[in-house]
Design an enzyme around this catalytic site. Structure first.
Site, short mmCIF file in Angstrom:
data_model
loop_
_atom_site.label_atom_id
_atom_site.label_comp_id
_atom_site.label_asym_id
_atom_site.label_seq_id
_atom_site.Cartn_x
_atom_site.Cartn_y
_atom_site.Cartn_z
N LYS A 22 0.85 -1.21 0.00
CA LYS A 22 0.00 0.00 0.00
C LYS A 22 0.89 1.25 0.00
O LYS A 22 0.67 2.18 -0.78
CB LYS A 22 -0.88 0.01 1.23
CG LYS A 22 -1.54 1.37 1.53
CD LYS A 22 -2.42 1.35 2.75
CE LYS A 22 -1.71 1.68 4.02
NZ LYS A 22 -1.45 3.11 4.27
N ASN A 23 1.89 1.27 0.87
CA ASN A 23 2.67 2.50 1.07
C ASN A 23 3.71 2.75 -0.02
O ASN A 23 4.31 3.81 -0.05
CB ASN A 23 3.32 2.50 2.45
CG ASN A 23 2.28 2.69 3.54
OD1 ASN A 23 1.11 3.00 3.25
ND2 ASN A 23 2.66 2.46 4.79
N CYS A 115 -5.40 12.51 12.27
CA CYS A 115 -6.11 11.22 12.27
C CYS A 115 -5.94 10.65 13.67
O CYS A 115 -5.34 11.26 14.54
CB CYS A 115 -5.55 10.30 11.19
SG CYS A 115 -3.91 9.73 11.58
N ARG A 120 -0.21 14.92 12.58
CA ARG A 120 0.34 14.63 11.25
C ARG A 120 0.38 15.88 10.34
O ARG A 120 -0.21 15.92 9.27
CB ARG A 120 -0.42 13.48 10.61
CG ARG A 120 -0.38 12.25 11.51
CD ARG A 120 -0.94 11.03 10.91
NE ARG A 120 -0.09 10.51 9.85
CZ ARG A 120 -0.44 9.46 9.11
NH1 ARG A 120 -1.60 8.89 9.30
NH2 ARG A 120 0.35 9.02 8.16
N VAL A 122 2.02 18.82 7.83
CA VAL A 122 2.81 18.67 6.60
C VAL A 122 3.81 19.81 6.46
O VAL A 122 4.22 20.15 5.35
CB VAL A 122 1.89 18.59 5.36
CG1 VAL A 122 1.13 17.27 5.33
CG2 VAL A 122 0.93 19.77 5.31
N ASP A 305 4.61 1.01 11.97
CA ASP A 305 3.42 0.32 11.45
C ASP A 305 3.31 -1.11 11.91
O ASP A 305 2.32 -1.78 11.64
CB ASP A 305 3.41 0.36 9.91
CG ASP A 305 3.22 1.77 9.39
OD1 ASP A 305 3.42 1.99 8.19
OD2 ASP A 305 2.89 2.65 10.20
N ARG A 397 -8.43 -0.51 4.57
CA ARG A 397 -7.56 0.47 3.90
C ARG A 397 -6.22 -0.15 3.53
O ARG A 397 -5.58 0.29 2.59
CB ARG A 397 -7.29 1.67 4.83
CG ARG A 397 -8.53 2.42 5.22
CD ARG A 397 -8.18 3.66 5.97
NE ARG A 397 -7.20 4.44 5.22
CZ ARG A 397 -6.70 5.58 5.66
NH1 ARG A 397 -7.06 6.04 6.84
NH2 ARG A 397 -5.83 6.26 4.95
C1 EPZ Z 1 4.00 7.24 6.16
O1 EPZ Z 1 3.19 8.26 6.73
C2 EPZ Z 1 3.11 6.00 6.09
N1 EPZ Z 1 1.97 6.26 5.21
C3 EPZ Z 1 2.63 5.63 7.48
O2 EPZ Z 1 1.90 4.40 7.36
C4 EPZ Z 1 3.86 5.37 8.36
O3 EPZ Z 1 3.42 5.09 9.68
C5 EPZ Z 1 4.76 6.61 8.36
O4 EPZ Z 1 5.13 6.94 7.01
C6 EPZ Z 1 6.03 6.39 9.15
O5 EPZ Z 1 6.73 5.30 8.66
C7 EPZ Z 1 2.13 6.13 3.87
O6 EPZ Z 1 3.21 5.84 3.38
C8 EPZ Z 1 0.93 6.38 3.02
P1 EPZ Z 1 6.03 10.76 8.16
P2 EPZ Z 1 3.73 9.80 6.72
O7 EPZ Z 1 5.91 11.96 7.28
O8 EPZ Z 1 4.36 10.08 5.42
C9 EPZ Z 1 5.45 13.96 11.66
C10 EPZ Z 1 0.13 2.93 7.74
O9 EPZ Z 1 -0.33 2.42 8.77
N2 EPZ Z 1 5.50 14.94 10.54
O10 EPZ Z 1 7.30 10.01 8.19
O11 EPZ Z 1 2.62 10.68 7.18
C11 EPZ Z 1 4.19 13.14 11.64
O12 EPZ Z 1 3.17 13.82 12.35
C12 EPZ Z 1 0.51 4.40 7.74
O13 EPZ Z 1 0.32 2.32 6.66
C13 EPZ Z 1 5.60 16.30 10.84
O14 EPZ Z 1 5.60 16.70 12.01
O15 EPZ Z 1 4.85 9.72 7.86
C14 EPZ Z 1 4.61 11.87 12.34
O16 EPZ Z 1 4.57 12.10 13.75
C15 EPZ Z 1 0.24 5.07 9.08
N3 EPZ Z 1 5.68 17.20 9.82
C16 EPZ Z 1 6.07 11.70 11.92
O17 EPZ Z 1 6.49 12.99 11.49
C17 EPZ Z 1 5.66 16.81 8.51
O18 EPZ Z 1 5.73 17.69 7.62
C18 EPZ Z 1 6.27 10.71 10.78
O19 EPZ Z 1 5.62 11.23 9.66
C19 EPZ Z 1 5.56 15.42 8.22
C20 EPZ Z 1 5.49 14.52 9.24
#
Ligand code: EPZ
Length: 420
Positions: A22-23, A115, A120, A122, A305, A397
């Site tokens: 998925k990811n 969520c 989360r 950006v 995850d 999902r």
């Molecule tokens: C990806 O989410 C995955 N989703 C998540 O999988 C996975 O848990 C996560 O990476 C970490 O490995 C997909 O790939 C679609 P991050 P993402 O940006 O990109 C914070 C699942 O169960 N952050 O590495 O959102 C954020 O809040 C899902 O399959 C900021 O603060 O992860 C989090 O605490 C859940 N500012 C941490 O960093 C930002 O601009 C990790 O986020 C971006 C992120």
């Protein structure tokens, strides 16, 4: 809303096919926005989030469809707005920001809400794209990005290795003018898969899978066909299914090379995981399961995850283990549900102390997010009696045909319709 009804206690035995990731599929299919002509993807899992991505591409003007594991995306006049009603159902929709800015010089994407597992934000995505020449306004809940002169290469240093941030910038940089350096980039295997797809389309990328990536912009990206990598989190979930039921499973297409941190911990906990010609064999060793400590980290560390699923294994093991969640601020929603099934777990801040050795008993429980839902299914398989896991749309999902795959190896699980 549907539920899973599970009668626990059956050791699972047989062969399970691991589906496409998925990811990996979400960013790689989203990247078609930046590609000039038709793209064909294979090994695409049939998941809610994939259908959402396809809906988004059609709203943006692409002609996208999923049929029997194959996604075809045809060219079409691109529009630049990703609507709230769609983005609110899938945070990963924000991954259209980078490719839209690169292709159109403008993008209007609903700000993804938080969520269950955390706020989360950006911010890392936006600050990186600003360095590449984009400017952003927040208008009525939408991020409105503009870069009329096109994106230019820049030296980006992420505050921490954000997966989505790395993916958005990587896709944008492929069509930017000049070189982009991504320092402190995420190293997840799904990032490598995305880079390999973009390179197949003609992008110039080096360093994928390391913390320092280089991208040299090109004029255009051409269509191709691409096979999505197997899902290491789905695979890890099934390895644990063998552990918590005391069965033996053979996983086909299990990406063992991408799962070292998980497999090391499973072996330390007493599981025997062996690579054989047909795939990967998993069972509990003669000494049984024992608790080990685990803390989630960015790849190649133990993946967040897999945290919820691993906690269920600890509930079924002897001794006690500390589970530390370092990636998301609220990813223990499964704990209270497991406690209702008889688990002995105490949360303090970002750590949970699990005392194993107690038999779980079936109960009605509720999924709060994708991996918590998967963990509750695992707990139901291990528990004595009947477990009803509600709100399994979360599980749909990220797990393709989960009940079918588990039933085929002896699980007593079926999907039931609940009155909404
Ligand atoms: C990806 O989410 C995955 N989703 C998540 O999988 C996975 O848990 C996560 O990476 C970490 O490995 C997909 O790939 C679609 P991050 P993402 O940006 O990109 C914070 C699942 O169960 N952050 O590495 O959102 C954020 O809040 C899902 O399959 C900021 O603060 O992860 C989090 O605490 C859940 N500012 C941490 O960093 C930002 O601009 C990790 O986020 C971006 C992120």
């Amino acid at each position: 809303m549907d539920s899973f009804l599970i009668e626990g206690g059956e050791p699972l035995k047989g062969v399970i096919e691991v589906s496409g990731s998925k990811n990996a599929a979400l960013p790689i299919i989203m990247a078609s926005i930046a590609v000039d002509d038709e793209v064909v993807y294979t090994n695409v899992p049939d998941l809610r989030d994939i259908h959402t991505t396809i809906n988004l591409l059609n709203i943006l003007g692409r002609e996208a469809e999923l049929r029997d594991g194959v996604v075809t995306v045809k060219n079409g006049a691109l529009s630049m707005e990703a609507p709230y009603d769609l983005v609110k159902t899938m945070r990963a929709s924000v991954l259209c920001l980078g490719p839209l800015l690169a292709r159109l010089g403008e993008a209007k994407v609903s700000l993804p809400g938080g969520c269950a597992i955390g706020a989360r934000p950006v911010d890392q995505h936006l600050s990186a794209l600003e360095k590449m020449g984009a400017s952003f306004d927040l208008e009525n809940g939408y991020i409105h990005g503009r870069c009329p002169g096109g994106l230019k290469g820049a030296h980006i240093r992420f505050d921490f290795p954000t997966v989505g941030g790395t993916e958005n910038v990587l896709m944008a940089a492929c069509l930017a003018r000049g070189e982009t350096v991504l320092e402190n980039a995420a190293r997840e295997p799904e990032i490598v898969d995305l880079a390999n797809f973009l390179i197949r389309c003609g992008a110039r990328i080096e360093g994928q899978g390391t913390t320092m990536m280089h991208v040299w912009g090109v004029e255009r990206l051409r269509g191709c066909s691409y096979r999505i990598m197997p899902d290491r989190i789905e695979a890890g979930t099934f390895l644990i299914a063998a552990g918590v039921t005391g069965g033996e499973l053979l996983l086909r297409h299990c990406p063992l090379g991408d799962m070292s941190a998980v497999v090391d911990k499973l072996r330390a906990a007493g599981m025997v995981i062996t690579e054989v010609p047909e795939g990967v064999l998993a069972r509990v060793g003669e000494e049984g399961l024992k608790c080990v400590d685990v803390c989630t980290r960015p790849h190649p560390g133990f993946p967040t995850d897999m945290q919820a699923q691993f906690m269920v294994l600890m509930c079924c093991a002897q001794g006690s283990g500390l589970v530390e969640e370092n990636i998301f601020e609220n990813r223990f929603m499964h704990v209270q549900e497991l406690v209702r099934m008889g688990a002995d777990i105490h949360v303090t801040g970002s750590s949970a102390m699990v005392r194993g050795g107690r038999k779980l008993t079936g109960a009605p429980v509720m999924a709060s997010d994708l991996r918590a839902g998967a963990a509750l299914v695992l707990a139901g398989l291990a528990a004595e009696g009947e477990t009803r896991v509600q709100r399994i749309y979360h599980v749909d999902r990220g797990y393709e045909h989960l009940a079918d795959k588990l039933s085929a190896v002896g699980a007593r699980i079926r999907r039931v319709k609940e009155a909404d």
